[in-house]
Design a protein around this motif. Structure first.
Motif, short mmCIF file in Angstrom:
data_model
loop_
_atom_site.label_atom_id
_atom_site.label_comp_id
_atom_site.label_asym_id
_atom_site.label_seq_id
_atom_site.Cartn_x
_atom_site.Cartn_y
_atom_site.Cartn_z
N THR A 28 -58.89 -22.38 -12.22
CA THR A 28 -58.29 -21.61 -11.11
C THR A 28 -58.35 -22.32 -9.77
O THR A 28 -57.73 -21.88 -8.81
CB THR A 28 -58.99 -20.24 -10.99
N VAL A 29 -59.16 -23.40 -9.66
CA VAL A 29 -59.20 -24.21 -8.44
C VAL A 29 -59.06 -25.67 -8.84
O VAL A 29 -59.30 -26.04 -10.00
CB VAL A 29 -60.49 -24.00 -7.62
N VAL A 30 -58.67 -26.50 -7.87
CA VAL A 30 -58.47 -27.92 -8.14
C VAL A 30 -59.73 -28.71 -7.77
O VAL A 30 -60.65 -28.18 -7.15
CB VAL A 30 -57.25 -28.45 -7.36
N ASN B 97 -71.89 -21.26 -3.28
CA ASN B 97 -70.49 -21.64 -3.12
C ASN B 97 -70.10 -22.73 -4.12
O ASN B 97 -69.01 -22.69 -4.74
CB ASN B 97 -70.25 -22.11 -1.69
N HIS C 21 -67.33 -22.46 -7.20
CA HIS C 21 -66.21 -23.40 -7.28
C HIS C 21 -66.23 -24.15 -8.62
O HIS C 21 -65.16 -24.42 -9.20
CB HIS C 21 -66.24 -24.39 -6.12
N LYS D 240 -60.18 -30.92 -5.53
CA LYS D 240 -60.39 -31.03 -4.10
C LYS D 240 -61.32 -29.93 -3.61
O LYS D 240 -62.20 -30.18 -2.76
CB LYS D 240 -59.06 -30.94 -3.37
N ASP D 241 -61.15 -28.72 -4.13
CA ASP D 241 -62.00 -27.60 -3.72
C ASP D 241 -63.45 -27.82 -4.14
O ASP D 241 -64.39 -27.53 -3.39
CB ASP D 241 -61.47 -26.30 -4.32
N ARG E 178 -64.96 -21.82 -11.31
CA ARG E 178 -63.52 -21.65 -11.21
C ARG E 178 -62.77 -22.92 -11.61
O ARG E 178 -61.67 -22.85 -12.17
CB ARG E 178 -63.15 -21.24 -9.78
N PHE E 179 -63.38 -24.08 -11.30
CA PHE E 179 -62.76 -25.34 -11.72
C PHE E 179 -62.74 -25.45 -13.24
O PHE E 179 -61.74 -25.87 -13.84
CB PHE E 179 -63.52 -26.52 -11.10
#
Length: 425
Positions: free
Chosen positions: A383-385, A371, A375, A387-388, A378-379
């Motif tokens: 595509t994710v911030v 996971n 993330h 925080k994720d 993707r960061f």
């Protein structure tokens, strides 16, 4: 000049080698810790002293049926008017030998009691040593646990630091808000605080280990790993394992001593026969009136028989009292046997739970690791911030920590099970 350089190089190598040896001396394995505890632990030493005292008491009892030899001497001076009847100055010496002929079996029974007492204190030492070894092994795996937690805390700090760096750059570029940066900073502060607590806890555990194994300081490092592939103890038959438990040996010896004490009290109701013979020598002016000699040599012997006749039932009641105590100790033995059977089954179940917990937490860690990787990718792709990613890091850190705890608990549970079946060594 070249010779001087060679000498410096040689000295440097010696210093490095010496420091390496010192570092090796500071490495402590589990087996070394157990060996040191068996010889240096204060509780174990005290148990050994109790055995030595019991051995001395046994030797004293075994000497009680041998003849006793006593010697005495005294000088006498008498004044007027007694000096008209007795020599004014005289000296008397005597040598006597006493032997108990019959004591109702008390001496023989006392010998059995003393021998059983030695066995009891030996079992007491086994129990003490088992408790100390369990404490040593528990502390050892706790040190391994906390050491792994320290490593984890440093890895977690590195992750947070890297994320903080990325988010700070994004904030400086005006892409994100400052609160995203602050969340990571708060988490990083928490990680640093947890690292401080872990190091403090490690220092305390090492001090405890040093006390258990008799070291003067905690200047050592433990050497081992949380290996879940360690061979497991097979399930033992609980009733067969009872014979290995020192508590059962102790109570069995205690029941035997109480039974023998009953025989001693019964012997008090029987006659006692003893024989004594003593020789006398006296010297003084006209001490032997038969021939006005200054010397007197003689002897006397005594055969004594002591027969208890009537004591208003006092001795009889003491026998009954002791019989009740023996029955109570027998019930305590039976109760302890039943409780130990339950304890063994419980320890085995706890070990099985610990094994299953390791498998579950490792599965969770693999999922959390994947996971976090997704993330992070993707960061990086935008595509994710942050925080994720932070949430994924927190989840990974928690899963990793639970794996460490589970593996340490498995090792401790295995040691506890070995102690419950009397096989910890």
């Amino acid at each position: 000049m070249k010779t001087y350089k060679y000498i410096l190089s040689f000295v440097f190598l010696l210093v490095i080698s010496f420091q390496s040896l010192q570092a090796q001396d500071r490495i402590l394995t589990l087996e070394q810790a157990k060996t040191l505890a068996k010889t240096n632990n204060k509780k174990t030493k005290r148990a050994s002293q109790n055995i030595a005292a019991a051995e001395a008491a046994k030797a004293s009892v075994y000497a009680s049926d041998k003849p006793f030899v006593d010697a005495s001497a005294m000088g006498i001076h008498v004044g007027e008017p007694i000096n008209a009847l007795l020599p004014e100055n005289q000296a008397v010496a005597s040598l006597g030998v006493s032997q108990v002929i019959y004591a109702g079996g008390k001496i023989h029974t006392a010998k059995k009691i003393s021998s059983t007492a030695v066995d009891l204190y030996t079992s007491q030492k086994e129990l003490t040593q088992a408790e100390v070894l369990l404490d040593v092994e528990t502390t050892f795996w706790q040190i391994i646990n906390v050491t792994a937690k320290v490593d984890l805390a440093n890895k977690y700090k590195d992750l947070l630091t890297e994320l903080l760096k990325d988010l700070t750059n994004s904030f400086d570029a005006g892409i994100i808000y400052k609160n995203d940066v602050l969340k990571v900073q708060v988490q990083l502060n928490t990680a640093e605080l947890n690292l401080l607590k872990a190091n403090d806890g490690l220092a305390i555990l090492k001090l405890k280990m040093a006390q258990l194994i008799g070291l003067e300081n905690a200047d050592f490092e433990v050497k081992d790993a949380l290996n879940i592939n360690a061979p497991l103890t097979e399930k033992a038959n609980a009733k067969d394992a009872l014979t290995n438990r020192p508590e059962i040996k102790m109570l069995t010896n205690a029941v035997e001593i109480e039974t023998l004490q009953t025989k001693v009290l019964k012997a008090d109701r029987k006659p006692t026969v003893a024989f004594n013979v003593s020789g006398l020598y006296g010297t003084g002016k006209a001490i032997n009136f038969s021939d006005a000699s200054n010397d007197l040599t003689s002897y006397y012997s005594v055969l004594s028989v002591n027969i208890p006749v009537f004591d208003w039932g006092g001795r009889k009641q003491k026998v009954k009292e002791q019989q009740f105590k023996t029955e109570a100790k027998q019930l305590e033995l039976q109760d302890t046997q039943e409780l130990i059977v339950i304890q063994i089954e419980n320890a085995y179940l706890e070990l099985q739970q610990a094994i299953k917990r390791v498998k579950i937490t490792e599965k969770s860690l693999a999922q959390a690791d994947e996971n976090l990787r997704l993330h992070q990718d993707r960061f990086d792709a935008g595509t994710v911030v942050g925080k994720d990613v932070l949430e994924a890091q927190v989840l990974w850190q928690k899963a990793y920590s639970e794996v460490i705890d589970a593996k340490a608990m498995q090792q401790i549970s295995q040691a506890n099970y070995k102690k419950s079946i009397g096989q910890i060594n």
